[in-house]
Design a protein around this motif. Structure first.
Motif, PDB file in Angstrom:
ATOM      1  N   GLY A 155      17.799  60.038  37.719  1.00 44.13           N
ATOM      2  CA  GLY A 155      17.877  60.900  36.541  1.00 44.13           C
ATOM      3  C   GLY A 155      16.735  60.603  35.607  1.00 44.13           C
ATOM      4  O   GLY A 155      15.663  61.174  35.681  1.00 44.13           O
ATOM      5  N   CYS A 156      16.944  59.595  34.785  1.00 46.78           N
ATOM      6  CA  CYS A 156      15.976  59.301  33.718  1.00 46.78           C
ATOM      7  C   CYS A 156      14.682  58.702  34.250  1.00 46.78           C
ATOM      8  O   CYS A 156      13.661  58.762  33.623  1.00 46.78           O
ATOM      9  CB  CYS A 156      16.611  58.328  32.750  1.00 46.78           C
ATOM     10  SG  CYS A 156      16.987  56.759  33.545  1.00 46.78           S
ATOM     11  N   ARG A 157      14.756  58.071  35.397  1.00 49.40           N
ATOM     12  CA  ARG A 157      13.644  57.357  36.039  1.00 49.40           C
ATOM     13  C   ARG A 157      13.223  56.108  35.272  1.00 49.40           C
ATOM     14  O   ARG A 157      12.192  55.531  35.558  1.00 49.40           O
ATOM     15  CB  ARG A 157      12.439  58.264  36.252  1.00 49.40           C
ATOM     16  CG  ARG A 157      12.773  59.438  37.137  1.00 49.40           C
ATOM     17  CD  ARG A 157      11.596  60.304  37.422  1.00 49.40           C
ATOM     18  NE  ARG A 157      10.641  59.628  38.274  1.00 49.40           N
ATOM     19  CZ  ARG A 157       9.603  60.244  38.816  1.00 49.40           C
ATOM     20  NH1 ARG A 157       9.404  61.518  38.599  1.00 49.40           N
ATOM     21  NH2 ARG A 157       8.773  59.589  39.560  1.00 49.40           N
ATOM     22  N   CYS A 169      20.298  56.017  39.777  1.00 45.56           N
ATOM     23  CA  CYS A 169      19.508  55.512  40.898  1.00 45.56           C
ATOM     24  C   CYS A 169      20.069  54.201  41.449  1.00 45.56           C
ATOM     25  O   CYS A 169      19.385  53.513  42.200  1.00 45.56           O
ATOM     26  CB  CYS A 169      18.060  55.316  40.471  1.00 45.56           C
ATOM     27  SG  CYS A 169      17.885  53.970  39.276  1.00 45.56           S
ATOM     28  N   CYS A 222      14.961  52.295  39.902  1.00 45.89           N
ATOM     29  CA  CYS A 222      13.847  52.521  38.970  1.00 45.89           C
ATOM     30  C   CYS A 222      13.470  51.257  38.213  1.00 45.89           C
ATOM     31  O   CYS A 222      12.566  51.274  37.379  1.00 45.89           O
ATOM     32  CB  CYS A 222      14.180  53.648  37.998  1.00 45.89           C
ATOM     33  SG  CYS A 222      15.464  53.228  36.812  1.00 45.89           S
ATOM     34  N   ARG A 272      18.355  54.234  32.388  1.00 46.37           N
ATOM     35  CA  ARG A 272      19.214  54.738  31.342  1.00 46.37           C
ATOM     36  C   ARG A 272      20.457  55.405  31.933  1.00 46.37           C
ATOM     37  O   ARG A 272      21.562  55.136  31.540  1.00 46.37           O
ATOM     38  CB  ARG A 272      18.455  55.732  30.469  1.00 46.37           C
ATOM     39  CG  ARG A 272      19.267  56.213  29.307  1.00 46.37           C
ATOM     40  CD  ARG A 272      18.514  57.222  28.488  1.00 46.37           C
ATOM     41  NE  ARG A 272      19.321  57.571  27.336  1.00 46.37           N
ATOM     42  CZ  ARG A 272      19.245  56.935  26.184  1.00 46.37           C
ATOM     43  NH1 ARG A 272      18.391  55.964  26.025  1.00 46.37           N
ATOM     44  NH2 ARG A 272      20.031  57.268  25.183  1.00 46.37           N
ATOM     45  N   CYS A 273      20.235  56.253  32.936  1.00 44.14           N
ATOM     46  CA  CYS A 273      21.347  57.051  33.448  1.00 44.14           C
ATOM     47  C   CYS A 273      22.188  56.318  34.486  1.00 44.14           C
ATOM     48  O   CYS A 273      23.348  56.629  34.674  1.00 44.14           O
ATOM     49  CB  CYS A 273      20.808  58.333  34.054  1.00 44.14           C
ATOM     50  SG  CYS A 273      19.761  58.030  35.496  1.00 44.14           S
ATOM     51  N   GLY A 274      21.602  55.357  35.188  1.00 49.89           N
ATOM     52  CA  GLY A 274      22.339  54.635  36.223  1.00 49.89           C
ATOM     53  C   GLY A 274      22.443  55.383  37.536  1.00 49.89           C
ATOM     54  O   GLY A 274      23.007  54.880  38.508  1.00 49.89           O
TER      55      GLY A 274
HETATM   56  S1  FES Z   1      16.894  56.837  37.304  1.00 52.94           S
HETATM   57 FE1  FES Z   1      18.108  56.518  35.537  1.00 52.94          FE
HETATM   58  S2  FES Z   1      18.595  54.381  35.615  1.00 52.94           S
HETATM   59 FE2  FES Z   1      17.218  54.689  37.264  1.00 52.94          FE
END
Ligand code: FES
Length: 208
Positions: free
Chosen positions: A52-54, A61, A73, A57-59
């Motif tokens: 998501g966020c790369r 990955c 990431c 942040r989003c978790g």
């Molecule tokens: S892509 Fe969001 S935490 Fe790794």
């Protein structure tokens, strides 16, 4: 630099047998596993992964890197990595007196037995792990959680009861017990949970 990494591939249509596939990846100092997966994807679009966020942040990955849950990431790319989808931790089977896991048995009695390994019939634990991971993702959960299920003794059909998105983390709690059975110490478990923590509330959202 070049790295040889293994990535778990499976066919959701049930075609090819699931297994690890080796890839050669060229990468720069400071690149992450997520970037390595993108570079594989550039040549092979059927490689699927979530992000998501790369940037932590989003978790989304979260995956297993060399047998440990990691954020792709945030995990440095290097030679010899094995990347697999995240697994659920081992299932804990609760054997309560007369099958009655009520408030008393849960909090005050020593009678319930907590089996891990769960000793369920072959294949059931894996099926339950797949099921709970799907539920976890559908509900948009992140970090860690505990899903409770009941199995119908006659049909062996599992039913999802609830998900606890902030389960107990004492020395007697179920998540640390399951992690221990998977070879993850309490300290490592805490660090893994913290590594995926993020403050979603953006600055100014409180009217400041
Ligand atoms: S892509 Fe969001 S935490 Fe790794």
């Amino acid at each position: 630099m070049n790295a040889s990494i293994k990535v778990w591939r499976s066919d959701p249509e049930g075609g090819a047998q699931p297994g690890l596939v080796s890839y050669q990846v060229s990468y720069e100092e400071g690149d992450t596993v997520l970037q390595g997966l993108f570079s594989i994807y550039d040549n092979e679009e059927s490689v699927a992964f979530r992000y998501g966020c790369r940037f932590k942040r989003c978790g989304l990955c979260a995956m297993e890197v060399n047998g440990r849950p990691r954020l792709a990431c945030r995990t440095p790319m290097k030679d010899g990595l094995t990347v697999k989808p995240l697994r659920a931790l081992p299932v804990i089977r609760i054997m309560a007196p007369q099958g009655n896991y009520d408030y008393h048995n849960k909090y005050f009695s020593d009678e319930p037995k907590y089996l891990v390994p769960c000793q369920l019939p072959a294949g059931e634990e894996e099926a339950i792990q797949d099921l709970v991971l799907k539920a976890y993702r559908v509900l948009g959960c992140r970090g860690w959680g505990r899903l409770d299920i009941m199995i119908d003794a006659a049909t062996r059909r599992p039913s999802l009861l609830e998900i606890n998105t902030s389960p107990g983390m004492t020395g007697h709690s179920l998540v640390p017990m399951s992690a221990r059975a998977a070879g993850i110490s309490y300290e490592d478990l805490c660090l893994q949970v913290l590594a995926s923590a993020a403050l979603d509330q953006r600055k100014g959202a409180w009217g400041q």
